[in-house]
Design a protein around this motif. Structure first.
Motif, PDB file in Angstrom:
ATOM      1  N   GLU A   1      -1.218  84.906  47.301  1.00 22.75           N
ATOM      2  CA  GLU A   1      -0.301  84.293  48.250  1.00 22.75           C
ATOM      3  C   GLU A   1       0.185  85.260  49.325  1.00 22.75           C
ATOM      4  O   GLU A   1       0.905  84.858  50.242  1.00 22.75           O
TER       5      GLU A   1
ATOM      6  N   THR B   1      -2.728  77.905  50.903  1.00 22.41           N
ATOM      7  CA  THR B   1      -1.721  76.899  51.288  1.00 22.41           C
ATOM      8  C   THR B   1      -0.967  77.230  52.570  1.00 22.41           C
ATOM      9  O   THR B   1      -0.205  76.395  53.057  1.00 22.41           O
ATOM     10  N   VAL B   2      -1.142  78.412  53.118  1.00 22.81           N
ATOM     11  CA  VAL B   2      -0.399  78.844  54.301  1.00 22.81           C
ATOM     12  C   VAL B   2      -1.337  78.948  55.495  1.00 22.81           C
ATOM     13  O   VAL B   2      -2.443  79.500  55.384  1.00 22.81           O
TER      14      VAL B   2
ATOM     15  N   GLY C   1      14.418  83.453  53.137  1.00 21.48           N
ATOM     16  CA  GLY C   1      13.711  83.017  51.948  1.00 21.48           C
ATOM     17  C   GLY C   1      14.496  81.968  51.210  1.00 21.48           C
ATOM     18  O   GLY C   1      15.528  81.477  51.694  1.00 21.48           O
TER      19      GLY C   1
ATOM     20  N   PHE D   1       6.202  87.633  47.044  1.00 21.94           N
ATOM     21  CA  PHE D   1       5.322  86.490  46.787  1.00 21.94           C
ATOM     22  C   PHE D   1       5.190  86.303  45.278  1.00 21.94           C
ATOM     23  O   PHE D   1       5.560  87.178  44.498  1.00 21.94           O
ATOM     24  N   ASN D   2       4.623  85.173  44.875  1.00 25.73           N
ATOM     25  CA  ASN D   2       4.407  84.926  43.445  1.00 25.73           C
ATOM     26  C   ASN D   2       3.225  85.717  42.907  1.00 25.73           C
ATOM     27  O   ASN D   2       3.265  86.242  41.796  1.00 25.73           O
TER      28      ASN D   2
ATOM     29  N   LYS E   1       3.606  76.385  55.490  1.00 21.96           N
ATOM     30  CA  LYS E   1       2.992  76.123  54.197  1.00 21.96           C
ATOM     31  C   LYS E   1       2.739  74.631  54.050  1.00 21.96           C
ATOM     32  O   LYS E   1       3.607  73.814  54.367  1.00 21.96           O
TER      33      LYS E   1
ATOM     34  N   THR F   1      -3.820  81.782  53.654  1.00 22.15           N
ATOM     35  CA  THR F   1      -4.020  81.738  52.202  1.00 22.15           C
ATOM     36  C   THR F   1      -4.477  80.308  51.884  1.00 22.15           C
ATOM     37  O   THR F   1      -4.715  79.511  52.787  1.00 22.15           O
TER      38      THR F   1
ATOM     39  N   GLY G   1      10.779  86.238  51.647  1.00 18.59           N
ATOM     40  CA  GLY G   1      10.186  85.641  50.463  1.00 18.59           C
ATOM     41  C   GLY G   1       9.301  84.472  50.839  1.00 18.59           C
ATOM     42  O   GLY G   1       9.776  83.488  51.416  1.00 18.59           O
ATOM     43  N   GLY G   2       7.993  84.573  50.575  1.00 13.58           N
ATOM     44  CA  GLY G   2       7.076  83.476  50.876  1.00 13.58           C
ATOM     45  C   GLY G   2       7.081  83.103  52.346  1.00 13.58           C
ATOM     46  O   GLY G   2       6.906  83.964  53.217  1.00 13.58           O
ATOM     47  N   VAL G   3       7.295  81.812  52.637  1.00 15.20           N
ATOM     48  CA  VAL G   3       7.300  81.395  54.038  1.00 15.20           C
ATOM     49  C   VAL G   3       8.587  81.807  54.750  1.00 15.20           C
ATOM     50  O   VAL G   3       8.812  81.425  55.897  1.00 15.20           O
TER      51      VAL G   3
ATOM     52  N   THR H   1       5.248  91.188  43.945  1.00 16.15           N
ATOM     53  CA  THR H   1       4.707  89.930  43.425  1.00 16.15           C
ATOM     54  C   THR H   1       5.300  89.675  42.045  1.00 16.15           C
ATOM     55  O   THR H   1       5.425  90.599  41.227  1.00 16.15           O
TER      56      THR H   1
END
Length: 245
Positions: free
Chosen positions: A141, A19-20, A186, A136-137, A67, A17, A109-111, A159
């Motif tokens: 992402e 940032t990832v 997370g 994710f947000n 990230k 993504t 959650g996320g990373v 999301t």
């Protein structure tokens, strides 16, 4: 758990993504024995190593997903194939699959998503149907949902803004899912909400800022029923029923 210092060669370092990124390293992985363990990376000019969870591994290859959030991870993002990194591997206790769970649910959650990937492979190899909720947000992402599906997992994406999958948090995606045990990784607010929303037992992998990464500095402690536990040493995985929120 044993850990080992070694030199690893970057084979791939690509964006997933904005940032990832995913980094594939070649080197000795024998000290990684459970899904959910992490490595600690030394970077030139940086005093503290960077802890990164292990996404997947085989006999000679290590996959890290990270990230870019500060100068250290930005430095990692600039590395190309052939460059070398000093790693401590085999850190942390990792997830335990030695339980009576028949219908496990993985929640990331996320990373917090990456360490669940190898866990999914282990559970599927044991013949257990795996469901995964990935939070994710926003849709931009989202990463690794298709990789989990390719393994054979039933995947639900949540999301916060509703741009993909279920609108809301991972707890909003639990309705209708049939599971008798969960594994999660997370941010702490997500883990706490998940514990409150689930009647069954589970294991939680905590994301904490670390100093040493192997239990010497006590900087990443968590309160439990049996006293403080170090996330880097006794964790990062703790049992749901032992945590004092």
């Amino acid at each position: 758990m044993m850990y080992k210092q070694g030199i690893y060669t970057v084979e791939e370092n690509v964006p997933l993504t904005a940032t990832v990124r995913r980094m594939r390293l070649k080197g000795d992985t024998r000290w990684i024995v459970r899904p959910g363990q992490f490595v600690n990376i030394a970077l030139a000019g940086r005093y503290l190593r960077r802890p990164i969870s292990v996404c997947d591994y085989d006999a000679q290859t290590l996959i890290l997903i990270y990230k870019v959030v500060g100068e250290g991870t930005a430095q990692m993002a600039r590395m190309g194939a052939g460059e070398r990194l000093d790693l401590l591997t085999g850190l942390g206790n990792g997830f335990s699959t030695d339980n009576e769970a028949r219908r496990p649910l993985l929640v990331g959650g996320g990373v917090g998503v990456p360490p669940l990937y190898n866990l999914a492979k282990v559970l599927l190899a044991a013949g257990k149907p795996v469901q995964a909720v990935l939070g994710f947000n926003t849709a931009a992402e989202v990463f690794y949902a298709e990789e989990f599906r390719a393994l054979g997992c039933a995947v639900t994406v949540a999301t916060a803004d509703g741009s993909e999958g279920v609108r809301g948090f991972v707890t909003d995606a639990l309705a209708g899912l049939d599971f008798d045990y969960f594994y999660a990784c997370g941010p702490q607010p997500m883990l706490r909400a998940l514990c409150q929303a689930t009647p069954c037992d589970g294991q939680l992998s905590f994301e904490e800022r670390m100093g040493c990464g192997f239990g010497a500095c006590m900087g990443c402690s968590c309160r439990t029923l049996t006293g403080n536990k170090r996330i880097c040493k006794e964790g990062p995985v703790l049992m749901k029923n032992e945590i004092l929120w």
